[in-house]
Design a protein around this motif. Structure first.
Motif, short mmCIF file in Angstrom:
data_model
loop_
_atom_site.label_atom_id
_atom_site.label_comp_id
_atom_site.label_asym_id
_atom_site.label_seq_id
_atom_site.Cartn_x
_atom_site.Cartn_y
_atom_site.Cartn_z
N CYS A 1 -4.51 -0.63 -2.76
CA CYS A 1 -3.30 -1.42 -2.53
C CYS A 1 -3.16 -2.45 -3.64
N GLU B 1 -9.26 -1.56 0.69
CA GLU B 1 -9.35 -0.21 0.13
C GLU B 1 -10.47 0.58 0.79
N CYS C 1 0.84 -1.19 0.00
CA CYS C 1 0.00 0.00 0.00
C CYS C 1 0.88 1.24 0.00
#
Length: 153
Positions: A149, A119, A62
Protein backbone atom coordinates in the motif's frame (compact mmCIF):
# COMPACT_ATOMS: atom_id res chain seq x y z
CA UNK A 1 5.04 -13.58 48.81
CA UNK A 2 5.86 -17.03 47.47
CA UNK A 3 7.60 -17.43 44.14
CA UNK A 4 5.17 -17.98 41.26
CA UNK A 5 2.17 -16.50 43.09
CA UNK A 6 0.78 -13.11 42.27
CA UNK A 7 -0.82 -10.82 44.78
CA UNK A 8 -4.60 -10.84 44.92
CA UNK A 9 -4.75 -7.19 43.83
CA UNK A 10 -2.85 -7.96 40.61
CA UNK A 11 -5.41 -10.40 39.15
CA UNK A 12 -8.42 -7.97 39.17
CA UNK A 13 -6.28 -5.29 37.54
CA UNK A 14 -5.40 -7.67 34.70
CA UNK A 15 -9.06 -8.65 34.37
CA UNK A 16 -10.19 -5.04 34.07
CA UNK A 17 -7.49 -4.30 31.48
CA UNK A 18 -8.42 -7.38 29.43
CA UNK A 19 -12.13 -6.55 29.46
CA UNK A 20 -11.42 -2.93 28.53
CA UNK A 21 -9.18 -3.92 25.63
CA UNK A 22 -11.73 -6.45 24.37
CA UNK A 23 -14.49 -3.85 24.55
CA UNK A 24 -12.44 -1.32 22.60
CA UNK A 25 -11.66 -3.93 19.96
CA UNK A 26 -15.31 -4.89 19.60
CA UNK A 27 -16.35 -1.25 19.36
CA UNK A 28 -13.75 -0.58 16.64
CA UNK A 29 -14.74 -3.72 14.73
CA UNK A 30 -18.39 -2.68 14.87
CA UNK A 31 -17.52 0.69 13.37
CA UNK A 32 -15.45 -0.76 10.53
CA UNK A 33 -17.47 -3.83 9.46
CA UNK A 34 -19.35 -3.49 6.22
CA UNK A 35 -17.32 -0.67 4.71
CA UNK A 36 -16.90 -1.64 1.04
CA UNK A 37 -13.46 -1.56 -0.51
CA UNK A 38 -14.10 0.84 -3.36
CA UNK A 39 -10.90 2.83 -3.60
CA UNK A 40 -8.92 1.01 -0.95
CA UNK A 41 -8.61 4.09 1.24
CA UNK A 42 -10.53 5.69 4.08
CA UNK A 43 -10.76 9.43 4.55
CA UNK A 44 -11.03 10.86 8.06
CA UNK A 45 -12.82 14.18 8.34
CA UNK A 46 -12.04 16.98 10.75
CA UNK A 47 -14.62 16.94 13.56
CA UNK A 48 -14.30 20.73 13.82
CA UNK A 49 -15.16 21.35 10.18
CA UNK A 50 -18.90 21.17 10.73
CA UNK A 51 -19.24 17.83 8.97
CA UNK A 52 -17.25 18.69 5.88
CA UNK A 53 -15.49 15.74 4.28
CA UNK A 54 -12.07 17.35 4.13
CA UNK A 55 -9.26 14.98 5.04
CA UNK A 56 -7.12 16.02 7.98
CA UNK A 57 -4.24 13.60 7.50
CA UNK A 58 -2.73 11.28 4.94
CA UNK A 59 -4.53 8.03 4.24
CA UNK A 60 -3.52 4.58 3.13
CA UNK A 61 -4.26 3.60 -0.45
CA UNK A 62 -4.20 -0.09 -1.28
CA UNK A 63 -4.94 -1.88 -4.54
CA UNK A 64 -8.38 -3.46 -4.64
CA UNK A 65 -8.42 -7.23 -4.56
CA UNK A 66 -12.01 -8.29 -5.22
CA UNK A 67 -12.01 -7.11 -8.83
CA UNK A 68 -8.74 -8.95 -9.55
CA UNK A 69 -9.98 -12.38 -8.45
CA UNK A 70 -11.00 -15.13 -10.87
CA UNK A 71 -14.41 -16.77 -10.59
CA UNK A 72 -14.87 -17.85 -6.99
CA UNK A 73 -16.22 -21.36 -6.41
CA UNK A 74 -19.39 -21.44 -4.29
CA UNK A 75 -17.59 -23.55 -1.67
CA UNK A 76 -15.01 -20.78 -1.18
CA UNK A 77 -17.31 -17.75 -1.38
CA UNK A 78 -17.90 -17.32 2.37
CA UNK A 79 -14.20 -17.55 3.23
CA UNK A 80 -13.25 -15.16 0.42
CA UNK A 81 -15.90 -12.67 1.54
CA UNK A 82 -14.60 -12.81 5.14
CA UNK A 83 -11.04 -12.24 3.92
CA UNK A 84 -12.09 -9.30 1.73
CA UNK A 85 -13.81 -7.72 4.75
CA UNK A 86 -10.64 -8.31 6.74
CA UNK A 87 -8.65 -6.40 4.10
CA UNK A 88 -11.05 -3.47 4.56
CA UNK A 89 -10.61 -3.66 8.33
CA UNK A 90 -6.82 -3.71 7.98
CA UNK A 91 -6.93 -0.51 5.90
CA UNK A 92 -9.23 1.19 8.42
CA UNK A 93 -6.93 0.18 11.30
CA UNK A 94 -3.88 1.51 9.44
CA UNK A 95 -5.64 4.80 8.79
CA UNK A 96 -6.58 5.06 12.44
CA UNK A 97 -2.96 4.45 13.42
CA UNK A 98 -1.92 7.28 11.09
CA UNK A 99 -4.41 9.60 12.79
CA UNK A 100 -3.22 8.51 16.23
CA UNK A 101 0.48 9.03 15.43
CA UNK A 102 0.35 12.45 13.76
CA UNK A 103 3.38 14.41 14.95
CA UNK A 104 5.09 11.39 16.49
CA UNK A 105 8.20 9.48 15.48
CA UNK A 106 10.71 10.11 12.76
CA UNK A 107 10.49 10.24 8.98
CA UNK A 108 10.19 6.46 8.62
CA UNK A 109 7.47 5.95 11.23
CA UNK A 110 4.63 5.45 8.75
CA UNK A 111 6.62 3.01 6.61
CA UNK A 112 8.08 1.01 9.49
CA UNK A 113 5.18 1.01 11.93
CA UNK A 114 2.14 1.16 9.65
CA UNK A 115 2.70 0.38 5.95
CA UNK A 116 5.22 -2.44 6.48
CA UNK A 117 3.08 -4.39 8.96
CA UNK A 118 -0.02 -3.69 6.84
CA UNK A 119 1.68 -5.25 3.83
CA UNK A 120 2.55 -8.34 5.89
CA UNK A 121 -1.07 -8.69 7.04
CA UNK A 122 -2.36 -8.21 3.49
CA UNK A 123 0.03 -10.85 2.13
CA UNK A 124 -1.31 -13.37 4.66
CA UNK A 125 -4.94 -12.48 3.96
CA UNK A 126 -4.49 -12.56 0.18
CA UNK A 127 -2.78 -15.95 0.51
CA UNK A 128 -5.81 -17.20 2.48
CA UNK A 129 -8.04 -16.03 -0.37
CA UNK A 130 -5.89 -17.84 -2.95
CA UNK A 131 -5.84 -20.99 -0.81
CA UNK A 132 -9.63 -20.93 -0.39
CA UNK A 133 -10.11 -20.64 -4.15
CA UNK A 134 -7.39 -23.24 -4.78
CA UNK A 135 -9.24 -25.90 -2.80
CA UNK A 136 -11.95 -26.10 -5.49
CA UNK A 137 -10.41 -24.49 -8.58
CA UNK A 138 -7.07 -23.40 -9.95
CA UNK A 139 -5.22 -21.37 -7.33
CA UNK A 140 -4.79 -17.80 -8.55
CA UNK A 141 -1.17 -16.72 -8.86
CA UNK A 142 0.40 -13.30 -8.64
CA UNK A 143 -2.10 -11.83 -6.17
CA UNK A 144 0.70 -10.93 -3.74
CA UNK A 145 1.50 -7.88 -5.90
CA UNK A 146 -1.75 -6.41 -4.48
CA UNK A 147 -0.38 -6.40 -0.91
CA UNK A 148 1.78 -3.22 -0.83
CA UNK A 149 0.00 0.00 0.00
CA UNK A 150 1.03 3.61 -0.40
CA UNK A 151 0.25 6.82 1.40
CA UNK A 152 -2.05 9.47 -0.05
CA UNK A 153 -0.78 12.91 0.85
Amino acid sequence: MQQGRRSRAFIPVLSVLAVGAAGAGIAFATLTVGAPEKTGSVQFSNPNSGGAAAATTSTVKCPTVADKLPDIPASAQAEVDRSLRLLDTQIAEANQRIVNTVGQGGPNLVQNAILGPLEDKRVATINRIATAIGRSAARPIGLEVLAPCTLNQ
